[in-house]
Design a protein around this motif. Sequence first.
Motif, mmCIF file in Angstrom:
data_model
loop_
_atom_site.group_PDB
_atom_site.id
_atom_site.type_symbol
_atom_site.label_atom_id
_atom_site.label_comp_id
_atom_site.label_asym_id
_atom_site.label_seq_id
_atom_site.Cartn_x
_atom_site.Cartn_y
_atom_site.Cartn_z
ATOM 1 N N VAL A 188 -23.873 -7.205 -28.970
ATOM 2 C CA VAL A 188 -24.291 -7.581 -27.622
ATOM 3 C C VAL A 188 -23.482 -8.811 -27.224
ATOM 4 N N VAL A 189 -22.882 -8.769 -26.034
ATOM 5 C CA VAL A 189 -22.113 -9.917 -25.566
ATOM 6 C C VAL A 189 -22.881 -10.571 -24.430
ATOM 7 N N LYS A 190 -23.262 -11.842 -24.625
ATOM 8 C CA LYS A 190 -24.001 -12.578 -23.586
ATOM 9 C C LYS A 190 -23.031 -13.149 -22.556
ATOM 10 N N ASP A 191 -23.551 -13.513 -21.374
ATOM 11 C CA ASP A 191 -22.715 -14.093 -20.324
ATOM 12 C C ASP A 191 -21.962 -15.327 -20.805
ATOM 13 N N ASP A 192 -22.610 -16.115 -21.680
ATOM 14 C CA ASP A 192 -21.956 -17.340 -22.145
ATOM 15 C C ASP A 192 -21.002 -17.079 -23.312
ATOM 16 N N GLY A 193 -20.717 -15.796 -23.569
ATOM 17 C CA GLY A 193 -19.742 -15.474 -24.610
ATOM 18 C C GLY A 193 -20.341 -15.328 -25.992
ATOM 19 N N LEU A 194 -21.640 -15.609 -26.100
ATOM 20 C CA LEU A 194 -22.309 -15.463 -27.392
ATOM 21 C C LEU A 194 -22.349 -13.986 -27.783
ATOM 22 N N VAL A 195 -22.001 -13.718 -29.041
ATOM 23 C CA VAL A 195 -21.936 -12.338 -29.503
ATOM 24 C C VAL A 195 -22.847 -12.175 -30.715
ATOM 25 N N TYR A 196 -23.656 -11.124 -30.726
ATOM 26 C CA TYR A 196 -24.494 -10.912 -31.913
ATOM 27 C C TYR A 196 -24.781 -9.418 -32.125
ATOM 28 N N ASP A 197 -25.258 -9.076 -33.314
ATOM 29 C CA ASP A 197 -25.526 -7.675 -33.675
ATOM 30 C C ASP A 197 -26.620 -7.080 -32.792
ATOM 31 N N ARG A 198 -26.362 -5.886 -32.289
ATOM 32 C CA ARG A 198 -27.377 -5.227 -31.456
ATOM 33 C C ARG A 198 -28.570 -4.789 -32.316
ATOM 34 N N PHE A 199 -28.277 -4.223 -33.473
ATOM 35 C CA PHE A 199 -29.359 -3.723 -34.334
ATOM 36 C C PHE A 199 -29.640 -4.742 -35.432
ATOM 37 N N ARG A 200 -30.864 -5.214 -35.456
ATOM 38 C CA ARG A 200 -31.254 -6.177 -36.499
ATOM 39 C C ARG A 200 -32.637 -5.799 -37.001
ATOM 40 N N SER A 201 -32.779 -5.832 -38.308
ATOM 41 C CA SER A 201 -34.073 -5.591 -38.913
ATOM 42 C C SER A 201 -34.676 -4.257 -38.450
ATOM 43 N N ARG A 202 -33.849 -3.240 -38.450
ATOM 44 C CA ARG A 202 -34.315 -1.919 -38.026
ATOM 45 C C ARG A 202 -33.794 -0.835 -38.963
ATOM 46 N N VAL A 203 -34.575 0.219 -39.116
ATOM 47 C CA VAL A 203 -34.047 1.427 -39.735
ATOM 48 C C VAL A 203 -33.111 2.043 -38.706
ATOM 49 N N VAL A 204 -31.908 2.419 -39.132
ATOM 50 C CA VAL A 204 -30.988 2.994 -38.153
ATOM 51 C C VAL A 204 -30.730 4.476 -38.418
#
Length: 580
Positions: A188-204
């Motif tokens: 996921v890319v935030k407006d302020d440029g912060l980037v992080y994993d979309r899926f966290r702590s989930r069965v995928v």
Amino acid sequence: MGPGKVSGRISKEFIDELLVRVDIVDLIDSHVPLKKTGANYVARCPFHTEKSPSFSVNRNKQFFHCFGCGASGNAISFLMDFSHLDFVEAVEDLAAFAGISVRREQAAYVADASKKEDLNSLYQVLEKVAAFYVEQLRETPKAIEYLKSRQVKGAIARDFLLGYAPDKWSSLSEHFDQKLLIDAGLLVVKDDGLVYDRFRSRVVFPIRDKRSRIVGFGGRVLDDSLPKYLNSPETPVFHKGKEVYGLYELLAKNSKPQRILIVEGYMDVIALAQYGIHYAVAALGTATSQSHLDLLFRFSSELVFCFDGDRAGREAAWRVMESAFSSLKEGRSCRIMILPPQHDPDSLVREEGVDGFVHRMQSAQALSDYFFEYVTGGLKLSEVEGRAQLISKARPYLERLPEGTFREMMFSRLQDLSGMASLISVDDKFLAPPQISDHRSRPQGINRLSSARVAIALLLQHPGLAENVEQKDIDWSGLEFRGIELFKSILSVILDKKSVNTAVLIEHYRDTPEEKQVKSLALLDVYVTEDKVEAVFSDALNGLLKQARDASIARLQAKAQAQGLDAQEQAALVNMLTNK
Ligand SMILES: [Zn+2]
């Protein structure tokens, strides 16, 4: 990747040429043995179950048609339906059958080549991420505990490549290329440029397309936190409207399932697979679309939709019905299965066992019954007003049904319910296909058909007649008859193309508003022997032109008396009077 593998858009000329060179009789005969009867070749229909053959292939028209289920089309359509291929795959297979190599457009070649390169790297990163998640699952006891609590067995977890996304914000970026992860929808890319994993702590749950490529993921939390389910966003390789979860796994078990069950969530698909029901799929957090239905009908002729018994479930059922109408025809069936309150497929199959569950599916309400129950709900059919409301509610849906017996039966049911004698408009009659009984018992005669239908049908069936039209050197301006636009359109298509037969014309109208009319006129039997074709066509055309001129003359003369004509109209009137 070698240049030979790179694909550009297949050129239209190549498709025309292919349809002229290949023989549909040989093609179909290699899949479904055909028997010659008269001018046609027949077989028992491969698209519906029948005892006596009503599937017929015509060599002159390069066209097949089933009088039982209404399936029809050219060689490409046959391969799409019979071998469950998409358009490009079918053209490729047909070219291979004809022993010629597919010709692609040069301009598209370069653009598509780099695009294809990009897509390949997306598929690769998705594949690697799926393997990473599988690895993580093995190392995360609480995720394994969760799956155990849902009674998911190891074999099923392997079949479906279940994995676990760790409870970290940047576990993927540490291992894979960030740009690719973003393009694949995994970050996921935030407006302020912060980037992080979309899926966290989930069965995928990896979502695979029918060619086994991973195109996206779904994720479910282990507890009750929200959102319970999360999906990959749309990406260049993931189109939610076109994919369903579980289809690849289903086809791996059985490429021609008797029925496909459509459920709501990933866990429903997995839970049913545990009980040996391997034919369930789930839409990906979107309403079931017509492309979903068309996709699923390529693999099975019976779809059963499973919904919760609550209000949301009933609304979802109605939405499915709305999209199903354009895909329904004889030989295909849709059923609506409403679950008892407080049940999901998992709990129901657990409680009632597989047999009970299968019985529920088999006795689920047919979509046609569900439809009429829904549209008559709350209406007083004993009153004229109620019956009129019924017609205005139901008719727009029925009009979306493809031509054929199913459509006719739905209309006649509406007629019965509403007490209206006829609901088919004049325009429908002009272009409606011949009555199916006409095929076996000869019609009273050709004079029941309008000149326009005869002319258009013959032009489609004998494109060479376009030359006769050219020789007449017709001035089309100001002429009007019902069907003239279609006639002119077909004429110009024929004159535009280097090589043409009926199959090429049908191909030209694929996915256009005219497709249905063109197909039904292409198979309209006007009962003319080969030697009379030109004469009958010429008569029909002359009749039409005369009618059109007379109508124009009358219109212009009336206008001349009422308000006078401008110079152009005057010239047209003189021209028509002298050429009469
Ligand atoms: Zn059929």
